[in-house]
Design a protein around this motif. Structure first.
Motif, PDB file in Angstrom:
ATOM      1  N   ASP B 267       0.839  -1.210   0.000  1.00  0.00           N
ATOM      2  CA  ASP B 267       0.000   0.000   0.000  1.00  0.00           C
ATOM      3  C   ASP B 267       0.869   1.254   0.000  1.00  0.00           C
ATOM      4  OD1 ASP B 267      -2.211  -1.596   0.097  1.00  0.00           O
ATOM      5  OD2 ASP B 267      -2.806  -1.056   2.144  1.00  0.00           O
ATOM      6  N   ALA B 268       1.864   1.273   0.872  1.00  0.00           N
ATOM      7  CA  ALA B 268       2.701   2.469   1.029  1.00  0.00           C
ATOM      8  C   ALA B 268       3.502   2.752  -0.231  1.00  0.00           C
ATOM      9  CB  ALA B 268       3.627   2.303   2.237  1.00  0.00           C
ATOM     10  N   ALA B 269       4.028   1.711  -0.845  1.00  0.00           N
ATOM     11  CA  ALA B 269       4.853   1.907  -2.038  1.00  0.00           C
ATOM     12  C   ALA B 269       4.003   2.370  -3.225  1.00  0.00           C
ATOM     13  CB  ALA B 269       5.598   0.614  -2.381  1.00  0.00           C
ATOM     14  N   VAL B 270       2.851   1.731  -3.400  1.00  0.00           N
ATOM     15  CA  VAL B 270       1.963   2.128  -4.505  1.00  0.00           C
ATOM     16  C   VAL B 270       1.467   3.556  -4.269  1.00  0.00           C
ATOM     17  CG1 VAL B 270      -0.238   1.644  -5.651  1.00  0.00           C
ATOM     18  CG2 VAL B 270       1.299  -0.242  -5.059  1.00  0.00           C
ATOM     19  N   LEU B 271       1.156   3.866  -3.022  1.00  0.00           N
ATOM     20  CA  LEU B 271       0.707   5.225  -2.692  1.00  0.00           C
ATOM     21  C   LEU B 271       1.805   6.248  -2.996  1.00  0.00           C
ATOM     22  CD1 LEU B 271      -1.310   7.212  -1.460  1.00  0.00           C
ATOM     23  CD2 LEU B 271      -0.466   6.574   0.807  1.00  0.00           C
ATOM     24  N   ALA B 272       3.043   5.900  -2.665  1.00  0.00           N
ATOM     25  CA  ALA B 272       4.143   6.845  -2.896  1.00  0.00           C
ATOM     26  C   ALA B 272       4.303   7.150  -4.381  1.00  0.00           C
ATOM     27  CB  ALA B 272       5.444   6.273  -2.329  1.00  0.00           C
ATOM     28  N   VAL B 273       4.212   6.120  -5.208  1.00  0.00           N
ATOM     29  CA  VAL B 273       4.359   6.343  -6.653  1.00  0.00           C
ATOM     30  C   VAL B 273       3.168   7.127  -7.196  1.00  0.00           C
ATOM     31  CG1 VAL B 273       4.482   5.199  -8.903  1.00  0.00           C
ATOM     32  CG2 VAL B 273       5.847   4.334  -6.974  1.00  0.00           C
ATOM     33  N   CYS B 274       1.962   6.758  -6.791  1.00  0.00           N
ATOM     34  CA  CYS B 274       0.766   7.461  -7.260  1.00  0.00           C
ATOM     35  C   CYS B 274       0.788   8.927  -6.809  1.00  0.00           C
ATOM     36  CB  CYS B 274      -0.505   6.783  -6.743  1.00  0.00           C
ATOM     37  SG  CYS B 274      -0.841   5.199  -7.534  1.00  0.00           S
ATOM     38  N   ASP B 275       1.215   9.143  -5.582  1.00  0.00           N
ATOM     39  CA  ASP B 275       1.245  10.505  -5.055  1.00  0.00           C
ATOM     40  C   ASP B 275       2.215  11.367  -5.862  1.00  0.00           C
ATOM     41  OD1 ASP B 275       0.324  12.310  -2.925  1.00  0.00           O
ATOM     42  OD2 ASP B 275       2.460  12.400  -2.440  1.00  0.00           O
ATOM     43  N   ASP B 276       3.349  10.797  -6.205  1.00  0.00           N
ATOM     44  CA  ASP B 276       4.314  11.569  -6.975  1.00  0.00           C
ATOM     45  C   ASP B 276       3.813  11.812  -8.400  1.00  0.00           C
ATOM     46  OD1 ASP B 276       7.143  12.671  -6.750  1.00  0.00           O
ATOM     47  OD2 ASP B 276       7.166  11.622  -8.673  1.00  0.00           O
TER      48      ASP B 276
END
Lengths: 410, 410
Positions: B267-276
């Motif tokens: 979740d955290a990794a996918v969120l980080a990429v999507c957020d960027d």
């Protein structure tokens, strides 16, 4: 004559003119002066005065939860169903001004009551509605406004000139005053004036409307006629039923004609005046280069038709396309598709000014060549799922709109 | 590192870079070519290919009821929770093109399956997602697209270059390609690319995002991670959760790293990429001159905070004021006031870039002098009725936006 909503007004019943406003009915006086509220020195204070013999009144106000002081005041005053006068200022909204701002409104009404009483008409502050329009967040210059209130009572004139002066004094970014009057063949009249110029985003472009009639009718009848008319006209001017902090529509009646029309007759006359004022507001919207009517037919019901029409009227990509005279019907379909209504995504048809551009959700031959270079654009959207129909008036999204609204705190 | 939603990403867990995209994870190839769909001759066809060993996948699609043919196709294909490849074209949305348009999508998938099988990887059309972006309403030039599909399979390269070529080929009015990758310290990776440039009106600016990971995770885990990330990032980029006819976000996993992260880590990794990627989309929005974050705190709950933030982010008068660097906080209050949420109209406070401009719904000293001339504007709105908080990213409403979107059928 046909209203926005398509309701026919039998022109045999009377005549609509734009040369007169709130003083067209018998027994109403009005005035407009420059009190010094606007830095420009332009007229900024207006008065509408009911000479009687009756003082029935109704009002419709903004649905914004953030309400300006004058709205809070006028809503309270109108609980009596009775108004003797309306004092309106441009040059400041008196919104988000706290308890001090409310006191300013109260003091304005008290001052007018005093001036009217001195002038020979015993009046209480509780019989006076107050309207303000302009920048949110600043206190009004009461040192200028209060002397203006005394002065304007002396300026009041009868006849047409007073009404025109009042219509001029309530303008903000409006480029022309807006007046209309309906003269019924049975010798009673409805008059009105309006201001408001940011129709692309009515969420903040304050709309002030004062309507008058010399018909002998009750406050309840006025309320019914006013709600019916605003629902079909001002509420469908653009968009989403959202309102500024200051939006106010008032209707005053004095019975001076000694004619008591039926509810239907009153409804029709008030609707005719509101419809014409709404058309004038659209034509003078900030930055407008196109006058656009979005009509949705074949929706599940009227409410859904209205939701769909508003969704299209609000869509920035549709509005910029129309500014560019671009028959980009795909943007219309995409805007309709996000409206929370019942749709058959494969049965939507669209025409621009009567030219079919999309049939059953697929482009029609020649769609990209439709000429939209004129100032008036009628968008018709057929949903093919029911019988609901509604129209919304809107405008394009132009450089002029961006220019006018990006100017420093206007 | 902090996401839009304020969720802290422990940077000790890994590193986010913008120099790599979909080919950052192991076992993904990509390519981008000019197939001749765009009249300009620019790249217009992209491929993302999963080499395995696993083929788990998840997708999030437009909520628009009017869905483009490739969306209908990809939704169906994804029911299996499995994807081997994604083929994307710019230069045409293939929306509102009827049954013929759907056949074009189907034929594209069949052609790619055939080309991949000939290349040595037995693939069925049902393992291929299709994405399209461009003008609504025109059929795609299949005589150019189909040979392009065969060609692109031969162009596929490993490493970073393929991902960059793909990110470039999906651009429409984007001015720069958007890529991001998160390298987890435990030796697994998430990469992504995105296109979309009309963030002021996402109702039609197609957003296409393809994410890849070499983590060994199930389709269910991917789905959970993807929905969580899009809810907090792309759904809060501007506005109203409304989407174009073509919006698609896909996430493919192949397990090539042989690492199985926990759901939280994924979740955290996918969120980080999507957020960027969301931040990159905002920065490249059509006509943008200001990058704006609207944060609402003290709402009754998160949902109401989001509704309020979106209402402000959508308001044309707020947006034009920000374009003019005008700290016109009254427009913010008026926009909040029409949001259908619980409010205390007298307890709203606003700050711009940390400077209080309105306290308890009344202007703060010096509010009109706040300097907003920089490119980044943070608007903070405190409602003082509860604990709900949410942020929305948006932009100003500029002449550039009007210019770009009024150009003929773009």
């Amino acid at each position: 004559m046909t209203t926005t909503a398509g309701t026919p007004i039998d022109s045999a019943n009377g005549k609509l003119v734009r040369t007169q406003g709130v003083t067209a009915p018998l027994g109403f006086r009005a005035a407009g002066i420059a009190a010094g509220i606007k830095a420009s020195g332009k007229p900024d204070l207006a008065l509408v005065f009911n000479e009687g013999p009756e003082y029935a009144a109704a009002g419709v106000f903004t649905r914004n939860q953030v309400k300006a002081a004058p709205v809070l005041w006028s809503q309270q005053v109108l609980k009596s169903g009775r108004l003797r006068a309306v004092i309106l200022n441009s040059g400041g909204a008196n919104a988000c001004t706290g308890p001090g701002g409310f006191q300013d409104t109260h003091q304005t009404a008290e001052k007018l009551a005093e001036a009217l009483s001195n002038w020979g008409t015993e009046t209480g502050a509780g019989e006076i509605a107050v309207c303000s329009t302009g920048l949110i967040g600043d206190r009004l210059p009461m040192d200028k406004l209060l002397p203006g209130v005394t002065e304007i009572v002396h300026e009041m004139g009868g006849g047409m000139s007073g009404g025109a002066d009042a219509a001029y004094a309530i303008m903000t970014t409006d480029t022309v005053p807006k007046e209309a009057a309906f003269h019924h063949r049975d010798k009673w009249n409805v008059g009105g004036m309006a201001k408001g110029a940011g129709m692309l985003a009515p969420s903040l472009a304050t709309m002030l409307v004062v309507l008058t009639t010399d018909a002998a009718v009750s406050a309840e009848q006025l309320d019914k006629a006013l709600r019916n008319a605003t629902r079909l006209t001002f509420d469908r001017l653009d968009v989403d039923g959202s309102c500024s902090t200051n939006d106010t529509v008032l209707l005053l009646a004095n019975g001076a004609s000694e004619v008591s029309p039926s509810q239907d007759e009153l409804d029709a006359a008030v609707l005719a005046v509101c419809d014409d004022l709404a058309a004038q507001l659209m034509a003078d919207a900030e930055g407008v280069t196109k006058r656009v009517t979005i009509t949705v037919t074949g929706a599940a019901d009227e409410e859904q038709a209205l939701i769909a029409a508003r969704a299209v009227a609000r869509d920035s990509l549709v509005k910029t396309a129309l500014f560019g005279s671009d028959p980009n019907w795909g943007r219309v379909l995409a805007a309709v598709g996000i409206a929370p209504i019942t749709l058959d995504p494969n049965r939507i048809s669209v025409s621009f000014n009567g030219n079919p551009v999309c049939v059953d959700s697929v482009g029609a031959p020649g769609a990209r060549q439709v000429d939209l270079s004129g100032a008036d654009i009628a968008v018709l959207i057929e949903l093919n799922v029911g019988d609901g129909t509604a129209s919304v008036r809107t405008t394009d999204l132009s450089h002029g709109y961006v220019e006018e609204n990006s100017a420093y705190s206007s």
